[in-house]
Design a protein around this motif. Structure first.
Motif, PDB file in Angstrom:
ATOM      1  N   VAL A   1      -5.817  -1.921  -3.058  1.00  0.00           N
ATOM      2  CA  VAL A   1      -5.033  -2.425  -1.927  1.00  0.00           C
ATOM      3  C   VAL A   1      -5.909  -3.342  -1.080  1.00  0.00           C
ATOM      4  CG1 VAL A   1      -3.752  -1.773   0.145  1.00  0.00           C
ATOM      5  CG2 VAL A   1      -3.573  -0.371  -1.929  1.00  0.00           C
TER       6      VAL A   1
ATOM      7  N   TYR B   1      -9.977  -5.224   0.227  1.00  0.00           N
ATOM      8  CA  TYR B   1     -10.846  -4.382  -0.583  1.00  0.00           C
ATOM      9  C   TYR B   1     -12.249  -4.947  -0.546  1.00  0.00           C
ATOM     10  CZ  TYR B   1      -9.047  -8.114  -3.519  1.00  0.00           C
ATOM     11  OH  TYR B   1      -8.631  -9.336  -3.981  1.00  0.00           O
TER      12      TYR B   1
ATOM     13  N   ARG C   1       2.465   1.821  -5.524  1.00  0.00           N
ATOM     14  CA  ARG C   1       1.385   2.142  -6.451  1.00  0.00           C
ATOM     15  C   ARG C   1       1.939   2.810  -7.712  1.00  0.00           C
ATOM     16  NH1 ARG C   1      -3.191   4.739  -2.388  1.00  0.00           N
ATOM     17  NH2 ARG C   1      -2.716   3.403  -0.608  1.00  0.00           N
TER      18      ARG C   1
ATOM     19  N   ASP D   1       0.794  -1.224   0.000  1.00  0.00           N
ATOM     20  CA  ASP D   1       0.000   0.000   0.000  1.00  0.00           C
ATOM     21  C   ASP D   1       0.828   1.277   0.000  1.00  0.00           C
ATOM     22  OD1 ASP D   1       1.021  -0.277   2.515  1.00  0.00           O
ATOM     23  OD2 ASP D   1      -0.883   0.088   3.567  1.00  0.00           O
TER      24      ASP D   1
END
Length: 226
Positions: free
Chosen positions: A100, A103, A87, A82
């Motif tokens: 992430v 979810y 990302r 995360d």
């Protein structure tokens, strides 16, 4: 539609596979990066749901190889990584979206629908063709405003055809959208589901190109042989 699920956690993978199949997606599941890379070289998928922390080969390596051979298959990264840097790395490597863990399954399915819609060049969520209207999000269909109920298998055949009007799909290509690896393919399954769809949506809604396959013509396009 056919999805490749790449996830090494058995519990998460089982839940995801069940969720995707319940939503009508033919889903193949690989548990390590090397096998996922092999599957992507050998098969044709509409979307890849990719974890990053994989045995044998990292998910980013799988993604970079996919994009390196100019494969535009939509990729949704679903990972526990995360950090902002992770990302950025995933998106810069060619991912189309990034979620992430943990979810919400409904959000994941919505993101999948959005990616499939964009990859087919559709901005609008609903598909309209003549007197037929179909909403992929709700799985609702109507003819002249009257609701029509479609089975999960009928929907699986219909979805790729409405995603790309004018594109001819062979029986083998539609079978790939219907069944994952371990499922037995019925010899006349596609014909049965196309027949059912024609009864519900109109005989000429899905047309046959003899010796080639099936197509939903583009609006105003030339009719083909049925």
């Amino acid at each position: 539609m056919r999805i490749l699920l790449v996830e090494d956690d058995a519990m998460i993978g089982t839940g995801l596979q069940d969720c995707l199949r319940a939503d009508g997606y033919a889903t193949d599941w690989e548990r390590d990066g090397e096998r996922a890379s092999t599957a992507l070289r050998a098969g044709v998928y509409d979307l890849v749901l990719l974890d990053l922390g994989l045995p044998n080969r990292d998910g980013l390596s799988v993604l970079r190889e996919l994009r390196g051979r100019h494969d535009r298959t939509p990729v949704l990264i679903a990972t526990a990584r995360d950090a902002v840097g992770d990302r950025i790395a995933g998106l810069d490597a060619g991912a189309d979206d990034y979620v992430v863990k943990p979810y919400d399954p409904d959000e994941l399915l919505a993101r999948i629908r959005a990616l499939l819609r964009r990859s087919a060049g559709h901005a609008e969520p609903a598909f309209e063709h003549g007197n037929v209207r179909i909403d992929p999000q709700t799985r609702e269909a109507s003819v002249d405003g009257a609701p029509v109920t479609l089975t999960a298998r009928e929907w699986a055949v219909l979805q790729p055809l409405i995603a790309r009007p004018g594109m001819i799909y062979s029986r083998a290509q539609l079978e790939e959208k219907l069944y994952s690896w371990e499922e037995e393919i019925a010899s006349n399954a596609v014909e049965v589901y196309v027949h059912g769809l024609r009864k519900k949506l109109g005989h000429r809604f899905i047309q046959t190109v003899r010796g080639v396959g099936y197509v939903i013509p583009k609006q105003g396009g030339k009719a083909v042989e049925t």
